[in-house]
Design a protein around this motif. Structure first.
Motif, short mmCIF file in Angstrom:
data_model
loop_
_atom_site.label_atom_id
_atom_site.label_comp_id
_atom_site.label_asym_id
_atom_site.label_seq_id
_atom_site.Cartn_x
_atom_site.Cartn_y
_atom_site.Cartn_z
N GLN A 1 -13.14 -3.20 1.66
CA GLN A 1 -13.18 -3.75 2.71
C GLN A 1 -14.88 -3.76 3.29
OE1 GLN A 1 -10.58 -2.59 5.91
NE2 GLN A 1 -8.84 -3.93 5.42
N VAL B 1 -5.84 -2.63 -5.91
CA VAL B 1 -5.02 -1.79 -5.71
C VAL B 1 -3.96 -1.73 -6.78
CG1 VAL B 1 -3.07 -0.91 -4.19
CG2 VAL B 1 -5.29 -1.38 -3.12
N GLN C 1 -8.95 1.13 -0.05
CA GLN C 1 -8.91 0.10 0.70
C GLN C 1 -10.19 -0.16 1.63
OE1 GLN C 1 -7.19 -2.44 0.35
NE2 GLN C 1 -5.12 -2.15 0.48
N ASN C 2 -10.46 0.93 2.13
CA ASN C 2 -11.59 1.27 2.97
C ASN C 2 -12.92 0.62 2.04
OD1 ASN C 2 -10.45 1.90 5.26
ND2 ASN C 2 -10.68 4.01 5.13
N THR D 1 -8.84 -10.62 0.48
CA THR D 1 -7.57 -9.74 0.22
C THR D 1 -7.06 -9.83 -0.92
OG1 THR D 1 -7.20 -10.31 2.76
CG2 THR D 1 -5.18 -9.78 1.54
N ASN E 1 0.85 -1.06 0.27
CA ASN E 1 0.10 0.00 0.02
C ASN E 1 0.96 1.22 -0.15
OD1 ASN E 1 -2.49 -1.39 0.09
ND2 ASN E 1 -2.51 -1.56 2.10
N GLN F 1 -8.58 -7.37 -3.06
CA GLN F 1 -8.17 -6.01 -2.78
C GLN F 1 -7.03 -5.74 -3.24
OE1 GLN F 1 -8.48 -5.35 1.48
NE2 GLN F 1 -10.50 -6.12 1.54
#
Length: 151
Positions: free
Chosen positions: A119, A132, A115-116, A125, A82, A128
């Motif tokens: 989630q 990203v 990311q928020n 994961t 990240n 996610q």
């Protein structure tokens, strides 16, 4: 934590923009040979940069321990990915010498918001990380296209 983030970002921005150490750091990041030819003590600048990095990492650990009541090295997974994503989305060149603290902060806020959102949507994961990564590829490609058009 947000206040610490803003204060540290402004302090680093002022350090890079308004001091000889900041200008030397950017020059060393852009081209070490040129920096050495300009009589910049390259080893000293790199040492100071690593010391500042270590102090800010320690500060992050202290703030994490204060916020969560415990600090564990395995507490945050994928933080390194990240962090690199935030820097690249912010438009900082991975080779160095180009970028700004403020743009990196914008990239950090974007990656954190992404990311928020992922989630909240309950995605795994792996999904996610893929999202990203796609954001990084999109940002790097668009930055390269914009840079190519300006030349």
């Amino acid at each position: 934590m947000t206040l610490a983030f803003v204060v540290l970002a402004v302090a680093c921005h002022l350090l890079l923009q308004r001091t000889s150490l900041g200008r030397h750091t950017v020059l060393v990041g852009a081209n070490r040979r040129t920096a050495a030819a300009a009589a910049v003590n390259v080893k000293l600048v790199i040492t100071i940069a690593f010391c500042i990095s270590a102090v800010t990492a320690g500060l992050a650990g202290v703030l994490t321990a204060a916020d969560f009541g415990v600090a564990d090295s395995a507490q945050f997974t994928n933080v390194d990915i990240n962090a690199v994503a935030a820097v690249l989305v912010g438009g900082t060149a991975i080779k160095g010498g180009e970028g700004s603290i403020l743009r990196t902060c914008v990239g950090t806020v974007f990656v954190a918001a992404l990311q928020n959102l992922l989630q909240v949507l309950g995605l795994s994961t792996g999904v996610q990380l893929t999202c990203v990564g796609a954001a990084v590829v999109l940002a790097v490609c668009s930055y390269a296209l914009m840079k190519g058009r300006s030349r």
